[in-house]
Scaffold this motif. Structure first.
Motif, PDB file in Angstrom:
ATOM      1  N   GLY A 253     -74.900  48.025 -40.366  1.00 34.88           N
ATOM      2  CA  GLY A 253     -75.326  47.528 -41.844  1.00 34.88           C
ATOM      3  C   GLY A 253     -74.364  48.290 -42.843  1.00 34.88           C
ATOM      4  O   GLY A 253     -73.162  48.503 -42.504  1.00 34.88           O
ATOM      5  N   ASP A 254     -74.719  48.123 -43.988  1.00 34.77           N
ATOM      6  CA  ASP A 254     -73.930  48.535 -45.125  1.00 34.77           C
ATOM      7  C   ASP A 254     -73.511  50.492 -45.090  1.00 34.77           C
ATOM      8  O   ASP A 254     -74.397  51.138 -45.001  1.00 34.77           O
ATOM      9  N   LEU A 255     -72.162  50.663 -44.647  1.00 31.19           N
ATOM     10  CA  LEU A 255     -71.896  51.958 -44.933  1.00 31.19           C
ATOM     11  C   LEU A 255     -70.838  52.224 -45.714  1.00 31.19           C
ATOM     12  O   LEU A 255     -69.620  52.330 -45.516  1.00 31.19           O
ATOM     13  N   PRO A 256     -71.158  52.107 -47.084  1.00 30.62           N
ATOM     14  CA  PRO A 256     -69.866  51.998 -48.009  1.00 30.62           C
ATOM     15  C   PRO A 256     -69.288  53.182 -48.297  1.00 30.62           C
ATOM     16  O   PRO A 256     -68.181  53.272 -48.495  1.00 30.62           O
ATOM     17  N   ALA A 257     -69.548  54.474 -47.764  1.00 31.86           N
ATOM     18  CA  ALA A 257     -68.967  55.501 -47.837  1.00 31.86           C
ATOM     19  C   ALA A 257     -68.040  55.824 -46.688  1.00 31.86           C
ATOM     20  O   ALA A 257     -66.924  56.649 -46.980  1.00 31.86           O
ATOM     21  N   LEU A 258     -68.463  55.411 -45.670  1.00 38.04           N
ATOM     22  CA  LEU A 258     -67.416  55.378 -44.676  1.00 38.04           C
ATOM     23  C   LEU A 258     -66.033  55.178 -44.673  1.00 38.04           C
ATOM     24  O   LEU A 258     -65.814  53.839 -44.686  1.00 38.04           O
ATOM     25  N   ARG A 259     -64.865  55.679 -44.551  1.00 35.20           N
ATOM     26  CA  ARG A 259     -63.567  55.153 -44.552  1.00 35.20           C
ATOM     27  C   ARG A 259     -62.665  55.854 -43.580  1.00 35.20           C
ATOM     28  O   ARG A 259     -61.628  55.370 -43.586  1.00 35.20           O
ATOM     29  N   LEU A 260     -63.224  56.751 -42.881  1.00 33.75           N
ATOM     30  CA  LEU A 260     -62.361  57.490 -41.802  1.00 33.75           C
ATOM     31  C   LEU A 260     -63.003  57.694 -40.563  1.00 33.75           C
ATOM     32  O   LEU A 260     -64.104  58.145 -40.633  1.00 33.75           O
ATOM     33  N   ALA A 261     -62.479  57.281 -39.439  1.00 31.95           N
ATOM     34  CA  ALA A 261     -63.026  57.842 -38.114  1.00 31.95           C
ATOM     35  C   ALA A 261     -61.753  58.062 -37.316  1.00 31.95           C
ATOM     36  O   ALA A 261     -60.712  57.383 -37.057  1.00 31.95           O
ATOM     37  N   VAL A 262     -61.905  59.497 -36.732  1.00 32.68           N
ATOM     38  CA  VAL A 262     -60.347  60.098 -36.091  1.00 32.68           C
ATOM     39  C   VAL A 262     -60.841  60.305 -34.629  1.00 32.68           C
ATOM     40  O   VAL A 262     -61.926  61.027 -34.465  1.00 32.68           O
ATOM     41  N   SER A 263     -60.166  59.878 -33.586  1.00 31.39           N
ATOM     42  CA  SER A 263     -60.410  60.400 -32.180  1.00 31.39           C
ATOM     43  C   SER A 263     -59.472  61.244 -31.905  1.00 31.39           C
ATOM     44  O   SER A 263     -58.304  60.994 -32.273  1.00 31.39           O
ATOM     45  N   GLY A 264     -59.729  62.309 -30.956  1.00 29.08           N
ATOM     46  CA  GLY A 264     -58.954  63.380 -30.406  1.00 29.08           C
ATOM     47  C   GLY A 264     -59.274  63.440 -29.091  1.00 29.08           C
ATOM     48  O   GLY A 264     -60.301  63.349 -28.797  1.00 29.08           O
ATOM     49  N   GLY A 265     -58.614  64.260 -28.326  1.00 28.12           N
ATOM     50  CA  GLY A 265     -58.866  65.111 -27.230  1.00 28.12           C
ATOM     51  C   GLY A 265     -58.575  64.321 -25.859  1.00 28.12           C
ATOM     52  O   GLY A 265     -58.273  64.792 -24.837  1.00 28.12           O
ATOM     53  N   GLU A 266     -58.466  62.793 -25.822  1.00 29.35           N
ATOM     54  CA  GLU A 266     -58.266  62.016 -24.850  1.00 29.35           C
ATOM     55  C   GLU A 266     -57.803  60.816 -25.271  1.00 29.35           C
ATOM     56  O   GLU A 266     -58.160  60.226 -26.300  1.00 29.35           O
ATOM     57  N   MET A 267     -57.116  60.098 -24.421  1.00 30.63           N
ATOM     58  CA  MET A 267     -56.664  58.608 -24.849  1.00 30.63           C
ATOM     59  C   MET A 267     -57.829  57.791 -25.031  1.00 30.63           C
ATOM     60  O   MET A 267     -59.063  57.725 -24.359  1.00 30.63           O
ATOM     61  N   LEU A 268     -57.828  56.818 -26.207  1.00 30.98           N
ATOM     62  CA  LEU A 268     -58.758  56.058 -26.529  1.00 30.98           C
ATOM     63  C   LEU A 268     -58.471  54.593 -26.144  1.00 30.98           C
ATOM     64  O   LEU A 268     -57.530  54.034 -26.104  1.00 30.98           O
ATOM     65  N   ARG A 269     -59.393  54.086 -25.486  1.00 32.32           N
ATOM     66  CA  ARG A 269     -59.418  52.679 -24.888  1.00 32.32           C
ATOM     67  C   ARG A 269     -58.986  51.718 -25.961  1.00 32.32           C
ATOM     68  O   ARG A 269     -59.952  51.598 -26.845  1.00 32.32           O
ATOM     69  N   PRO A 270     -58.305  50.693 -25.527  1.00 35.84           N
ATOM     70  CA  PRO A 270     -58.189  49.702 -26.647  1.00 35.84           C
ATOM     71  C   PRO A 270     -59.352  48.928 -26.759  1.00 35.84           C
ATOM     72  O   PRO A 270     -59.701  48.466 -28.240  1.00 35.84           O
ATOM     73  N   GLU A 271     -60.319  48.599 -25.888  1.00 40.29           N
ATOM     74  CA  GLU A 271     -61.376  47.830 -26.124  1.00 40.29           C
ATOM     75  C   GLU A 271     -62.394  48.592 -27.118  1.00 40.29           C
ATOM     76  O   GLU A 271     -63.143  47.882 -27.716  1.00 40.29           O
ATOM     77  N   VAL A 272     -62.455  49.734 -26.944  1.00 37.01           N
ATOM     78  CA  VAL A 272     -63.125  50.737 -27.998  1.00 37.01           C
ATOM     79  C   VAL A 272     -62.545  50.819 -29.286  1.00 37.01           C
ATOM     80  O   VAL A 272     -63.564  50.426 -30.394  1.00 37.01           O
ATOM     81  N   PHE A 273     -61.351  50.640 -29.420  1.00 38.60           N
ATOM     82  CA  PHE A 273     -60.794  50.664 -30.598  1.00 38.60           C
ATOM     83  C   PHE A 273     -61.329  49.160 -31.645  1.00 38.60           C
ATOM     84  O   PHE A 273     -61.644  49.156 -32.561  1.00 38.60           O
ATOM     85  N   HIS A 274     -61.028  48.015 -30.678  1.00 48.12           N
ATOM     86  CA  HIS A 274     -61.510  46.822 -31.311  1.00 48.12           C
ATOM     87  C   HIS A 274     -62.692  46.622 -31.573  1.00 48.12           C
ATOM     88  O   HIS A 274     -63.257  46.080 -32.863  1.00 48.12           O
ATOM     89  N   ARG A 275     -63.733  47.116 -30.447  1.00 50.80           N
ATOM     90  CA  ARG A 275     -65.292  46.912 -31.047  1.00 50.80           C
ATOM     91  C   ARG A 275     -65.759  47.815 -31.920  1.00 50.80           C
ATOM     92  O   ARG A 275     -66.453  47.169 -32.728  1.00 50.80           O
ATOM     93  N   PHE A 276     -65.125  49.022 -32.304  1.00 50.92           N
ATOM     94  CA  PHE A 276     -65.630  49.926 -33.290  1.00 50.92           C
ATOM     95  C   PHE A 276     -65.132  49.265 -34.553  1.00 50.92           C
ATOM     96  O   PHE A 276     -65.950  49.240 -35.675  1.00 50.92           O
ATOM     97  N   GLU A 277     -63.889  48.570 -34.633  1.00 48.37           N
ATOM     98  CA  GLU A 277     -63.616  48.279 -35.933  1.00 48.37           C
ATOM     99  C   GLU A 277     -64.363  46.807 -36.119  1.00 48.37           C
ATOM    100  O   GLU A 277     -64.954  46.367 -37.496  1.00 48.37           O
TER     101      GLU A 277
END
Length: 472
Positions: A253-277
């Motif tokens: 739904g609507d999350l107008p404030a969310l502007r930044l999501a940062v991952s650290g600690g281990e490799m991020l899988r491309p499928e997670v990157f695209h699905r989250f976006e």
């Protein structure tokens, strides 16, 4: 004890940050509870008095092994502001692992919780603290303000020291990144505070810049989504599993404030990157670093998909030698340098396979070159797990690999049951190190020169050819 040079010192900066009137209205929240910086100042001062009553002051060495909580925060602040050297220990360590680190580092005090080590360490408001003096402990012999721990390729723990100057320099590097949370914004911190990104990029950056810091007592994705929505969170810091779970709950739904999501600690899988976006309309950015260095490279806006992790941070000098990333450091970060050869001639070998992208210099991290893997943001040395398995009298050979999860291929006596071996592991290893799969075979494949094969695909292929897996 040596004294930090430069101005301000870490202690003076922290003292100023905790006494600034401008931060009184900034709230740190968990559940229904809100803690202002004014409350944080009072609790820090009270805890500092309690520590002083136990004899903790300038030059003391203090192992802090508390549950994620506001108590952990103001205890660390109190110890630092008193001039103590803080050794941060994961509360999930088993008694054997804890004893090994205490014997290795010899702190004068151990701040811990009463009772057995927890298997889950979700954030809570407060936790009871037990102060245990250690007669064999030694005062600080270096000017390191923070001591952390990481598994090495030999299975022995590496002890990592950070000076006050290096912590302030890293805070400066974060401050130069325009995407970082700023005064008045709300940050949901899911990254562990026992490790560099959560502690420095999350807690200390928030303290320095007046960012409201929020925590979750539940890792469930719908609970995280509720916090994002109800508190109108601007930024969320976590590890890939957090973003994987969030991306699976459907369109939020609507999350107008969310502007930044940062991952650290281990490799991020491309499928997670695209699905989250697709679900949130925000790209997952990357903060690539390690405890020995802190932040190395960033792409907080997520301009590039994995395996890219961005450009080196300001003041960080990198080089790629024979496909492996190295980072320039002014001094050896290891306090027990005889246990590692990763630091030589001013360069630290990260053991990460890396490519520098032609044209723009973006780093791409392609995996590990040693036995260390990162699971849930935590370093896990696979040889440590092998050593624990081989201590069992019924196990004769063992190879541990990591694919979707930790799995062990082993040769053992026929009477050994899987449940017995898993119980053996749980007694000796932290929960995140316990194998998820045990494959019993009659023999392990070996190379031409007699070394055990450690390639997961080859191990499974050999297992299928033999068709002699013992079902337990």
């Amino acid at each position: 004890m040596a004294v930090d040079t430069g101005a301000p010192t870490f202690e003076r900066w922290l003292g100023a940050a905790l006494t600034g009137d401008a931060l009184d209205d900034t709230v740190w929240g968990h559940g229904e509870r809100a803690v202002t910086f004014g409350r944080m100042r009072k609790e820090t001062a009270r805890t500092r008095d309690v520590l002083a009553a136990h004899g903790i002051g300038s030059g003391s060495t203090v192992a802090v092994q508390l549950l994620p909580s506001f108590t952990l925060l103001w205890t660390v602040f109190a110890a630092w502001s008193a001039g103590a050297q803080v050794m941060l220990m994961d509360p999930r360590l088993t008694p054997a692992e804890t004893t090994r680190l205490l014997d290795l580092c010899e702190p004068q005090f151990h701040l811990t919780v009463d009772g057995p080590a927890p298997t889950l360490t979700s954030f809570r408001d407060e936790c009871e603290t037990v102060v245990l003096p250690r007669r064999s402990g030694r005062p600080a012999e270096t000017d390191h303000r923070l001591v952390q721990f990481s598994s090495g390729s030999t299975g022995l723990p590496k002890v990592i020291g950070r000076t006050g100057r290096s912590l302030l320099d890293e805070l400066d590097r974060f401050a130069l990144l325009p995407e970082m949370p700023r005064r008045g914004e709300r940050l949901l911190l899911l990254s562990s505070m026992a490790y560099s990104f959560g502690l420095i990029g999350g807690v200390l950056h928030a303290l320095r810049h007046g960012v409201s810091l929020h925590f979750s007592g539940s890792p469930q994705p719908r609970d995280l989504l509720r916090i994002l929505t109800e508190r109108q969170i601007h930024a969320v810091f976590g590890v890939p599993v957090h973003f994987d779970l969030l991306s699976r709950v459907g369109r939020p739904g609507d999350l107008p404030a969310l502007r930044l999501a940062v991952s650290g600690g281990e490799m991020l899988r491309p499928e997670v990157f695209h699905r989250f976006e697709e679900a949130f309309g925000v790209r997952i950015g990357q903060a690539y670093g390690m405890s020995e260095v802190g932040i190395i490279a960033t792409d907080l806006a997520g301009r590039d998909a994995p395996p890219a992790v961005g450009l080196p941070a300001a003041g960080v000098h990198t080089d790629v030698v024979e496909g492996t990333l190295r980072v320039r450091l002014p001094e050896d970060p290891y306090l027990h340098a005889d246990r590692t050869r990763r630091y030589e001639d001013g360069w630290l070998n990260t053991h990460d396979r890396c490519l520098v992208r032609p044209g723009d210099g973006v780093l791409e991290i392609l995996g590990r070159t040693d036995s260390t893997v990162v699971i849930g943001g935590l370093n896990v040395d696979l040889t440590e797990i092998e050593a624990a398995l081989l201590e069992h009298p019924a196990v004769t050979e063992a190879v541990v690999v990591y694919g979707e999860a930790i799995e062990c291929h082993l040769v053992a006596e026929p009477a050994l049951a899987k449940g017995e071996l898993l119980a053996w592991c749980r007694e000796r290893l932290s929960p995140h190190k316990v194998p998820k799969a045990l494959h019993f075979v009659r023999r392990l494949p070996r190379t031409a020169n007699g070394k055990a094969v450690r390639n997961r695909e080859l191990l499974h292929a050999s297992r299928e050819r033999e068709r002699q897996v013992i079902i337990r």
